[in-house]
Design an enzyme around this catalytic site. Sequence first.
Site, PDB file in Angstrom:
ATOM      1  N   ILE A  93       5.500   4.964  63.218  1.00 37.65           N
ATOM      2  CA  ILE A  93       7.232   4.772  62.011  1.00 37.65           C
ATOM      3  C   ILE A  93       7.599   5.755  61.510  1.00 37.65           C
ATOM      4  CG2 ILE A  93       6.980   3.879  59.278  1.00 37.65           C
ATOM      5  CD1 ILE A  93       4.099   2.849  60.762  1.00 37.65           C
ATOM      6  N   LYS A  94       8.771   4.396  61.982  1.00 36.65           N
ATOM      7  CA  LYS A  94      10.149   5.458  61.607  1.00 36.65           C
ATOM      8  C   LYS A  94      11.207   5.558  60.090  1.00 36.65           C
ATOM      9  CE  LYS A  94      13.752   5.050  64.213  1.00 36.65           C
ATOM     10  NZ  LYS A  94      14.731   5.015  65.672  1.00 36.65           N
ATOM     11  N   ILE A  95      11.340   6.627  59.517  1.00 40.22           N
ATOM     12  CA  ILE A  95      11.077   6.929  57.976  1.00 40.22           C
ATOM     13  C   ILE A  95      12.838   7.643  58.525  1.00 40.22           C
ATOM     14  CG2 ILE A  95      10.543   7.821  56.034  1.00 40.22           C
ATOM     15  CD1 ILE A  95       8.498   7.144  56.539  1.00 40.22           C
TER      16      ILE A  95
END
Length: 377
Positions: A140-142
């Site tokens: 998951i890219k944050i």
Amino acid sequence: MNSDPLSKLNNAGVSIWLDDLSRHRLESGSLATLVRTCHVVGVTTNPTIFASAIADGETYDSQIHDLSVRGVGVAEALRALTTSDVRRACDVLRPVFEATEGLDGRVSIEVDPRLAYDTEATIAEARALWWLVDRPNLFIKIPSARQGIPAISACLAEGISINVTLIFSLDRYDQVMAAFLDGLEAAHLAGRDLSQIASVASFFVSRVDTEVDRRLERIGSAAAARLRGRAAIANARVAYARYEQVFSSPRWQALAAAGARPQRPLWASTSVKDPTYPDTRYVVELVAPGVVNTMPERTLRAVADHGEVPADSIHPYGDAAQKTLDSLRSVGIDYDDVVQTLEDQAVAAFDTSWSALGHQLGRALQLQDPAADSKES
């Protein structure tokens, strides 16, 4: 294709990831071919990539039709389209994931960029995407905006693997690595298996040169001209030195003893924006063990065709990299302003891409809605 330079890159300890994904690439077998023939062992996506893929791809029409018939709203339709592609890409990369014992074979999907400045909403969206894709080789890219830092720790503590994106600043990178350690320590206290939690830190490269070069040209001095094209690589090399310092510390050693793996640096934005620069420079000049380089296919093929890959192009230049950053400050480049400007611009650009895609998808859903047709008649 002469894949020897890619083999050299792989042998030097650099994981080659593709910075692109589309349904056409999945259905045509293009991704699988790159994995099989070009040492590609991971995939990154972002809102701009998805906006381009969905806007140009007829391969999405059938799913958009089904979503319209079901009366699905725009936000959920976007999640359905993007998570479908990412899930399939995860399955393509699953053999790599298993062969590397979870080191590579990863596919990234980004939280809605409009949530970048909302910590709680970012955490909630990360949980939703993790559940929707439901693959162990997902990232998951944050975004690393200030509000994203606590979200990174919170998600890692829950066992969600994270790709921290949009890092331009060395100070921000320090915060990201600290957030990673905080998250793993919390996960360990909660009894989670640290070997199953992974992370990379996406440090952006070429955009730094774009912004700094523009400012150097405005300064106009001979000293400024000599520094043109040197900021981005120096910034990344100094970041790598900080990575080595953090991941040799006693704090990290305790986590490693509990089964944790380090958060690898990932070089992002590696396509050349200035055509006067060699098209492989942001790959071949950032070679060192334990890093990831994610690149669009055009850059990948350029490296494969004529890249001159050294065994190590970071360690021998550590002192020179710091001197370059010092020299930039001495000619009038405000480093802190540069990196904050780049972070703000990047978040805004992804926000714009996502919003534009939402408007376009909303029109497509309405056009394919039978209820809308009956209302017009």
